[in-house]
Design a protein around this motif. Sequence first.
Motif, PDB file in Angstrom:
ATOM      1  N   ARG A 102     -20.796  24.265  43.910  1.00 57.78           N
ATOM      2  CA  ARG A 102     -21.197  23.364  44.832  1.00 57.78           C
ATOM      3  C   ARG A 102     -19.747  22.489  44.724  1.00 57.78           C
ATOM      4  NH1 ARG A 102     -23.889  26.137  46.022  1.00 57.78           N
ATOM      5  NH2 ARG A 102     -25.730  26.238  46.771  1.00 57.78           N
ATOM      6  N   CYS A 103     -18.256  23.403  44.390  1.00 59.58           N
ATOM      7  CA  CYS A 103     -17.165  22.962  44.550  1.00 59.58           C
ATOM      8  C   CYS A 103     -16.718  22.476  45.462  1.00 59.58           C
ATOM      9  CB  CYS A 103     -16.401  24.436  43.799  1.00 59.58           C
ATOM     10  SG  CYS A 103     -17.055  24.909  42.563  1.00 59.58           S
ATOM     11  N   LYS A 149     -12.962  24.945  36.226  1.00 61.16           N
ATOM     12  CA  LYS A 149     -12.648  23.909  36.691  1.00 61.16           C
ATOM     13  C   LYS A 149     -11.915  22.799  36.776  1.00 61.16           C
ATOM     14  CE  LYS A 149     -15.158  26.868  39.889  1.00 61.16           C
ATOM     15  NZ  LYS A 149     -14.899  27.560  40.488  1.00 61.16           N
ATOM     16  N   TYR A 206     -13.914  21.605  46.905  1.00 64.70           N
ATOM     17  CA  TYR A 206     -12.531  22.329  47.589  1.00 64.70           C
ATOM     18  C   TYR A 206     -13.300  23.025  48.125  1.00 64.70           C
ATOM     19  CZ  TYR A 206     -12.636  24.117  42.782  1.00 64.70           C
ATOM     20  OH  TYR A 206     -12.636  24.797  41.773  1.00 64.70           O
ATOM     21  N   GLY A 216     -17.201  36.328  44.725  1.00 68.54           N
ATOM     22  CA  GLY A 216     -18.050  35.700  45.208  1.00 68.54           C
ATOM     23  C   GLY A 216     -17.405  34.665  45.793  1.00 68.54           C
ATOM     24  N   GLY A 217     -18.139  33.817  45.564  1.00 64.55           N
ATOM     25  CA  GLY A 217     -19.159  33.307  45.435  1.00 64.55           C
ATOM     26  C   GLY A 217     -19.434  33.351  43.662  1.00 64.55           C
ATOM     27  N   THR A 263     -20.990  30.901  51.481  1.00 67.91           N
ATOM     28  CA  THR A 263     -20.888  32.289  49.749  1.00 67.91           C
ATOM     29  C   THR A 263     -21.661  31.393  48.900  1.00 67.91           C
ATOM     30  OG1 THR A 263     -19.916  31.725  48.450  1.00 67.91           O
ATOM     31  CG2 THR A 263     -18.800  33.791  49.602  1.00 67.91           C
ATOM     32  N   CYS A 289     -23.874  31.169  45.269  1.00 67.01           N
ATOM     33  CA  CYS A 289     -23.087  30.464  43.839  1.00 67.01           C
ATOM     34  C   CYS A 289     -23.923  28.776  43.235  1.00 67.01           C
ATOM     35  CB  CYS A 289     -21.584  29.956  44.947  1.00 67.01           C
ATOM     36  SG  CYS A 289     -20.867  28.954  43.129  1.00 67.01           S
TER      37      CYS A 289
HETATM   38  S1  SF4 Z   1     -18.103  29.676  45.633  1.00 69.09           S
HETATM   39 FE1  SF4 Z   1     -16.858  29.530  44.053  1.00 69.09          FE
HETATM   40  S2  SF4 Z   1     -14.560  27.436  44.108  1.00 69.09           S
HETATM   41 FE2  SF4 Z   1     -16.901  27.957  45.948  1.00 69.09          FE
HETATM   42  S3  SF4 Z   1     -18.846  26.236  44.999  1.00 69.09           S
HETATM   43 FE3  SF4 Z   1     -19.029  28.728  44.297  1.00 69.09          FE
HETATM   44  S4  SF4 Z   1     -17.569  28.806  42.259  1.00 69.09           S
HETATM   45 FE4  SF4 Z   1     -16.913  26.740  43.462  1.00 69.09          FE
END
Ligand code: SF4
Length: 239
Positions: free
Chosen positions: A31-32, A128, A34, A76-77, A40, A28
């Motif tokens: 880097r959310c 988001k 939450y 995902g990811g 992943t 991914c």
């Molecule tokens: S997997 Fe989803 S929630 Fe987690 S960082 Fe990636 S987009 Fe954001």
Amino acid sequence: MKGRIHSVESCGTVDGPGLRFVVFLQGCPLRCIYCHNPDTWNTKGGKVVDSNELIEEMKDYLPYMKFSNGGITLSGGEPLLQPDFVLDLFTKCKELGIHTTLDTAGSVHPANLKEILNVTDLVLLDIKHIDNRKHKEITGLSNRNTLKFAKLLDEQEIPMWVRHVLILGYTNDEKDLTELGNFLSSLHHVQKVEVLPYHKMGEYKWEALGLNNQLTELSPPSNEEVEKAYRLLTKKLIR
Ligand code: SF4
């Protein structure tokens, strides 16, 4: 074709209509703060699988999928980090008459995006934040690609379910939610809006990976706060 996946959920019920064979792809770019699946993130993690083997595994669940009007969901990811693998899987699913759903944040626009969308029945689009600065603060990247992605889906008349994670102090500002609602009302193919309350179920993964979790003190939103956000997002929606 080979791809890198994190895991498979054989009978998922929340990522699209009906019962779904959900494949969580590895990697991914966001880097959310939450994220409940930080395991992943690493594009070199997970395990390498062959699309034909995944399809064979999925076939065991075809009766349940057909009975429930379900299908396959690639999540995902960020699945669009492996666009050729997504295209290959979805093409094979369409040949078998299986409903295809792509669960994405729309931040990656691969060269074959149009081809992928041609074999995609539904997109779960995770928006988001509508405010670009705040989007960068909570994900590390701009929201421009995501908003562009939403418009592209609309132009191609691809149904979308928009998802918005509600995090108190970060994504619940009334003005921002109204603005996101205005953006959604400019689209014609939003079938559903889902407000997903921030939860703490992934916290143990942050600890296990030695990551700095900024939200340890934060509580999940109440039902009232979730309902209020939903009202603000859907007030002007074209249905
Ligand atoms: S997997 Fe989803 S929630 Fe987690 S960082 Fe990636 S987009 Fe954001």
